[in-house]
Design an enzyme around this catalytic site. Structure first.
Site, PDB file in Angstrom:
ATOM      1  N   LYS A  23       0.836  -1.201   0.000  1.00  0.00           N
ATOM      2  CA  LYS A  23       0.000   0.000   0.000  1.00  0.00           C
ATOM      3  C   LYS A  23       0.869   1.249   0.000  1.00  0.00           C
ATOM      4  CE  LYS A  23      -4.374  -1.434   2.099  1.00  0.00           C
ATOM      5  NZ  LYS A  23      -5.200  -1.972   1.262  1.00  0.00           N
TER       6      LYS A  23
ATOM      7  N   LYS B  39      -3.753 -10.886  -6.900  1.00  0.00           N
ATOM      8  CA  LYS B  39      -4.656 -11.736  -6.125  1.00  0.00           C
ATOM      9  C   LYS B  39      -6.101 -11.294  -6.377  1.00  0.00           C
ATOM     10  CE  LYS B  39      -5.481 -10.771  -1.903  1.00  0.00           C
ATOM     11  NZ  LYS B  39      -5.715 -10.517  -0.490  1.00  0.00           N
TER      12      LYS B  39
ATOM     13  N   LYS C 188     -11.256  -8.042  -2.873  1.00  0.00           N
ATOM     14  CA  LYS C 188     -12.404  -7.133  -2.813  1.00  0.00           C
ATOM     15  C   LYS C 188     -12.054  -5.770  -3.390  1.00  0.00           C
ATOM     16  CE  LYS C 188     -12.790  -9.397   1.300  1.00  0.00           C
ATOM     17  NZ  LYS C 188     -12.461  -9.412   2.694  1.00  0.00           N
TER      18      LYS C 188
HETATM   19  P1  TYM Z   1      -9.129 -11.380   4.539  1.00  0.00           P
HETATM   20  O1  TYM Z   1     -10.463 -10.934   4.994  1.00  0.00           O
HETATM   21  O2  TYM Z   1      -8.381 -10.506   3.598  1.00  0.00           O
HETATM   22  O3  TYM Z   1      -9.272 -12.807   3.895  1.00  0.00           O
HETATM   23  C1  TYM Z   1      -9.928 -13.847   4.579  1.00  0.00           C
HETATM   24  C2  TYM Z   1      -9.306 -15.180   4.216  1.00  0.00           C
HETATM   25  O4  TYM Z   1      -9.454 -15.403   2.809  1.00  0.00           O
HETATM   26  C3  TYM Z   1      -8.176 -15.669   2.243  1.00  0.00           C
HETATM   27  N1  TYM Z   1      -8.146 -15.106   0.882  1.00  0.00           N
HETATM   28  C4  TYM Z   1      -7.792 -15.792  -0.203  1.00  0.00           C
HETATM   29  N2  TYM Z   1      -7.415 -17.066  -0.370  1.00  0.00           N
HETATM   30  C5  TYM Z   1      -7.129 -17.481  -1.640  1.00  0.00           C
HETATM   31  N3  TYM Z   1      -7.200 -16.661  -2.714  1.00  0.00           N
HETATM   32  C6  TYM Z   1      -7.557 -15.357  -2.589  1.00  0.00           C
HETATM   33  N4  TYM Z   1      -7.623 -14.566  -3.656  1.00  0.00           N
HETATM   34  C7  TYM Z   1      -7.881 -14.874  -1.287  1.00  0.00           C
HETATM   35  N5  TYM Z   1      -8.292 -13.666  -0.805  1.00  0.00           N
HETATM   36  C8  TYM Z   1      -8.431 -13.819   0.525  1.00  0.00           C
HETATM   37  C9  TYM Z   1      -7.188 -14.973   3.159  1.00  0.00           C
HETATM   38  O5  TYM Z   1      -5.884 -15.488   3.033  1.00  0.00           O
HETATM   39  C10 TYM Z   1      -7.801 -15.219   4.514  1.00  0.00           C
HETATM   40  O6  TYM Z   1      -7.442 -16.496   4.993  1.00  0.00           O
HETATM   41  N6  TYM Z   1      -6.296 -10.359   8.513  1.00  0.00           N
HETATM   42  C11 TYM Z   1      -7.194 -11.317   7.927  1.00  0.00           C
HETATM   43  C12 TYM Z   1      -8.402 -11.619   8.800  1.00  0.00           C
HETATM   44  C13 TYM Z   1      -8.022 -12.017  10.170  1.00  0.00           C
HETATM   45  C14 TYM Z   1      -7.555 -13.292  10.581  1.00  0.00           C
HETATM   46  C15 TYM Z   1      -7.337 -13.162  11.987  1.00  0.00           C
HETATM   47  C16 TYM Z   1      -7.324 -14.504   9.912  1.00  0.00           C
HETATM   48  C17 TYM Z   1      -8.059 -11.208  11.271  1.00  0.00           C
HETATM   49  N7  TYM Z   1      -7.652 -11.887  12.352  1.00  0.00           N
HETATM   50  C18 TYM Z   1      -6.873 -14.260  12.729  1.00  0.00           C
HETATM   51  C19 TYM Z   1      -6.848 -15.584  10.672  1.00  0.00           C
HETATM   52  C20 TYM Z   1      -6.623 -15.455  12.060  1.00  0.00           C
HETATM   53  C21 TYM Z   1      -7.690 -10.782   6.604  1.00  0.00           C
HETATM   54  O7  TYM Z   1      -7.659  -9.605   6.363  1.00  0.00           O
HETATM   55  O8  TYM Z   1      -8.211 -11.737   5.793  1.00  0.00           O
END
Ligand code: TYM
Length: 328
Positions: A111, A193, A196
């Site tokens: 970012k 990737k 959103k």
């Molecule tokens: P977030 O909301 O960006 O994504 C949620 C989960 O989806 C996976 N993901 C993907 N996997 C494969 N291909 C993609 N294109 C793709 N986009 C997203 C992410 O790897 C993730 O597993 N910080 C985290 C949320 C979080 C979290 C936690 C996760 C907060 N606290 C504690 C695990 C444990 C996040 O922003 O994920």
């Protein structure tokens, strides 16, 4: 029973990447492990969210957890802010995290590199909150997509540092990502990737997309001009991504699918991928509508928060005592 914990940050509608990389695994594992799956609403506001939209996205995310098959009788499902220990431990852990470590986090670095303006302190320190989300519950595994692995690694480092400074307090969790589907790429730019925040509306499939719209996005997906169907991630990343999407949703491998389609045209493969994706979306959306109509979300979250809180408050009390924050 081993414990598994993960979360999703619904800064928009959940995507097919979220489903393939994370959500479907929470569901798969719920019979074998104690699954704790929460909605990371505090993480959402590290970037401004329109309040009305955020509320809707949070509710939709819970409905989609349930629609995907998470069973509140087995899994603990809750909203992060319903368990205030997350924010409290997040602050404490920030005091055991070095600036150099946060500077190395690729999500923040990307970012910065893009020259995005007004990045917040919340966004910068968010890996500390994520470490708290995890360490409060001593999970054995954290199922995540590839992009979140670095944050789980940092969580382990913070936990080890705390354990060494005081005494064993936190279990060191293992990140867990599947061989197939840990990084689903954008349909319009296979070097990025699927996310959103995809700048092109055609690159990302949302779980609540009208299946006809999703089909259209797949039919327009960027491929290559080799004209041959092979599972070659390096040379044919767009095609490989399509193979990976369909393979993840139908329990096969990109290689096996490529063999099945060898000698056929890209159009035919795209049609097949669209069929597989639309069939998943159709059943997910049908259950999503039922769940919303049944008005069960608040009860599920209340029960989940109570269960989570019973674990979290004990861990926070232990940490506070070890650090010396209490006078007793
Ligand atoms: P977030 O909301 O960006 O994504 C949620 C989960 O989806 C996976 N993901 C993907 N996997 C494969 N291909 C993609 N294109 C793709 N986009 C997203 C992410 O790897 C993730 O597993 N910080 C985290 C949320 C979080 C979290 C936690 C996760 C907060 N606290 C504690 C695990 C444990 C996040 O922003 O994920």
């Amino acid at each position: 029973m081993k414990r598994m914990l993960s979360g999703i940050k619904p800064t928009g509608s959940l995507t097919l990447g979220n489903y393939i990389g994370a959500l479907r695994h929470f569901v798969e594992y719920q019979d074998e492990y104690e699954v704790i799956a929460f909605i990371a609403n505090l993480h959402c506001i590290t970037v401004y969210q329109e309040p009305k939209e955020l509320r809707k996205n949070l509710k939709d995310a819970v409905a989609l957890y349930l629609a995907a098959g998470l069973d509140p009788q087995k899994a603990t499902i809750f909203l992060q802010t319903d368990v205030p220990e997350h924010a409290q431990l997040g602050y404490i852990l920030a005091c055991y995290t070095y600036l150099g470590e946060l500077n190395r986090m690729t999500q923040f670095k990307d970012k910065m590199a893009k020259g995005e303006q007004n990045l917040t302190a919340g966004l910068y320190s968010y890996p500390c909150l994520m470490a708290a989300d995890i360490l409060l519950y001593d999970p054995d595994y954290v199922p995540v997509g590839d992009d979140q692995k670095q944050h789980v690694e940092l969580t382990r480092d913070i936990a080890a540092r705390f354990n060494n400074k005081y005494s064993p307090t936190f279990k060191l969790p293992e990140p867990l990502s599947a061989k197939v589907g840990a990084r689903i790429m954008s349909l319009s730019d296979p070097s990025r990737k699927m996310s959103k925040s995809d700048p092109s509306n055609n690159g990302c499939i949302y779980l609540l997309d009208d299946p006809a719209v999703a089909k259209n996005k797949i039919m327009r997906a960027v491929t290559d001009s080799y004209g041959e169907i092979r599972a070659d991630k390096e040379k044919q990343p767009g095609l490989y991504n399509l193979l990976e999407i369909a393979a993840s949703l139908s329990d096969t491998t990109p290689e096996a699918l490529a063999l099945e389609f060898s000698g056929k045209g890209y159009g035919e493969l795209k049609k097949y991928v669209a069929e597989v994706v639309c069939s998943s979306l159709n059943s997910l959306q049908e259950r999503y509508r039922e769940i919303l109509a049944n008005n069960v979300i608040e009860d599920v979250l209340k029960e989940g928060a109570e269960k989570a809180h019973r674990i979290a408050y004990k861990k926070l009390a232990t940490v506070s005592r070890k650090v010396g924050l209490e006078i007793r």
